[in-house]
Write an enzyme that holds these catalytic residues in place. Structure first.
Site, mmCIF file in Angstrom:
data_model
loop_
_atom_site.group_PDB
_atom_site.id
_atom_site.type_symbol
_atom_site.label_atom_id
_atom_site.label_comp_id
_atom_site.label_asym_id
_atom_site.label_seq_id
_atom_site.Cartn_x
_atom_site.Cartn_y
_atom_site.Cartn_z
ATOM 1 N N ARG A 1 0.820 -1.294 0.006
ATOM 2 C CA ARG A 1 0.144 0.006 0.069
ATOM 3 C C ARG A 1 0.998 1.241 0.094
ATOM 4 O O ARG A 1 1.978 1.241 0.771
ATOM 5 C CB ARG A 1 -0.992 0.147 1.217
ATOM 6 N N GLU B 1 -3.512 7.927 -4.811
ATOM 7 C CA GLU B 1 -3.584 7.033 -6.330
ATOM 8 C C GLU B 1 -4.988 7.652 -6.926
ATOM 9 O O GLU B 1 -5.776 7.965 -6.261
ATOM 10 C CB GLU B 1 -3.750 5.559 -5.824
ATOM 11 N N HIS C 1 -0.794 0.495 -9.923
ATOM 12 C CA HIS C 1 -1.394 -0.443 -8.924
ATOM 13 C C HIS C 1 -1.948 -1.813 -9.537
ATOM 14 O O HIS C 1 -3.224 -2.057 -9.706
ATOM 15 C CB HIS C 1 -2.504 0.134 -7.964
HETATM 16 C C1 DGY Z 1 -5.236 -5.988 -3.134
HETATM 17 O O1 DGY Z 1 -5.976 -7.022 -3.162
HETATM 18 O O2 DGY Z 1 -5.421 -5.627 -1.831
HETATM 19 C C2 DGY Z 1 -4.497 -5.373 -4.111
HETATM 20 O O3 DGY Z 1 -4.134 -4.243 -3.887
HETATM 21 C C3 DGY Z 1 -5.414 -5.267 -5.504
HETATM 22 O O4 DGY Z 1 -5.411 -6.592 -5.791
#
Ligand code: DGY
Length: 326
Positions: free
Chosen positions: A239, A268, A287
């Protein structure tokens, strides 16, 4: 008998939507962009379930606005920092998520970022396209060795462990930091549990695989980058807010570290005028670590199954708060 009402906040694989339509009346948000807060609240009044994304804020206000009939929240992601789990649990609402099905795609991609950032793939690609590639030169595009190097994995969960497994293919030494030592996993793979200081000072690559919570927010800032080797490369497919982006910018600009590969940013999308975008040693992609056809299909189907089970009042396959699962 009237069908329960559900909101799906973005297009997912059609078979998953069809499965939901068998049991529920579906309101599908088909725009590319997420619904605004106002629209999300408006559309969620009176729903029995929601299939949501990491871009939708699902908090106490959302749940109150939806109403007491809200039975299930099904997130199509393994991370769920956009959902207030305590508020859902307080109201007895199970929250589904999609672990496991995306583990391999995400670890593959984290390793892709590692290799691309270490070996300057994007600057090389740009040079081949823009005419600046004039000749083979012994001192051009010098990256970092991957084979036989040392990787520091921060967060030894499912994806962290798969990253470790991939690292063995390059004969890398594996250090890891996790609040919990994983002796069970150490039996399967040669790797050493260390403190953050040792991991930062020793590693050639640092790969982040922690979830976002108050203890991991800005876990990487000025102090951590100063501890890292000047030749080191940092990878983040977890993240964005785990890294303090201005501190990363300073560290990359001043060559305190050699490079970064980011699948995730804060915010983002990263704004067009963000200073990180001016650096050629910072590889940024939007992402996409779990974005393969097979994985996104599996995520769609798992999120749909969790939603359907929640509507039926049966237990979710993968539930964040099992204490309130049926
Ligand atoms: C998640 O699943 O948390 C990712 O960031 C997106 O697949």
């Amino acid at each position: 008998m009237t069908k329960p009402r559900v909101l799906i906040t973005r297009n997912i694989f059609p078979e998953a939507i069809k499965a939901i339509e068998q049991v529920a009346e579906v309101d599908l948000w088909t725009d590319e962009m997420p619904p605004s807060r106002e629209v999300l609240l408006e559309k969620s009044k009176g729903i029995d379930g929601i299939l949501c994304l990491l871009t939708d804020k699902i908090d106490g206000e959302f749940m109150d606005n939806a109403g007491p009939q809200l039975k299930v929240i099904s997130q199509i992601a393994v991370g769920y920092n956009n959902i207030d789990i305590a508020e859902a649990t307080k109201r007895g609402i199970p929250v589904g998520y999609t672990p496991d099905v995306l583990t391999h795609a995400t670890a593959d991609f984290a390793f892709t970022l590692l290799m691309a950032a270490a070996r300057l793939v994007i600057p090389g690609h740009i040079s081949a396209h823009d005419g600046s590639w004039k000749t083979w030169h012994p001192l051009h595009f010098l990256g970092q060795d991957i084979y036989g190097s040392k990787i520091g994995i921060v967060g030894m969960g499912r994806i962290g462990f798969e990253m470790a497994k991939r690292s063995t293919g390059f004969d890398m030494d594996i250090l890891y930091y996790d609040v919990n030592r994983r002796e069970d996993l150490e039996k399967k793979l040669k790797m050493t549990h260390v403190g953050m200081d040792e991991l930062l000072t020793q590693s050639d690559f640092v790969s982040i695989h922690v979830d976002l919570n108050p203890t991991t927010q800005h876990m990487f800032s000025t102090e951590q980058f100063k501890q890292m080797k000047n030749s080191s490369v940092i990878i983040n497919a977890a993240r964005g807010p785990v890294i303090d982006h201005m501190a990363l910018y300073e560290a990359l600009k001043n060559k305190e570290i050699a490079g970064a590969g980011l699948d995730v940013t804060d915010p983002e999308p990263i704004p067009n005028d963000h200073p990180l975008l001016t650096l050629d040693n910072c590889l940024i992609v939007p992402h996409i670590a779990s974005a393969t056809i097979e994985t996104r299909r599996a995520m769609s189907n798992l999120a749909a199954a969790n939603l359907i089970n929640g509507l039926k009042g049966t237990s979710l396959s993968t539930c964040v708060n099992p204490e309130v699962d049926n």
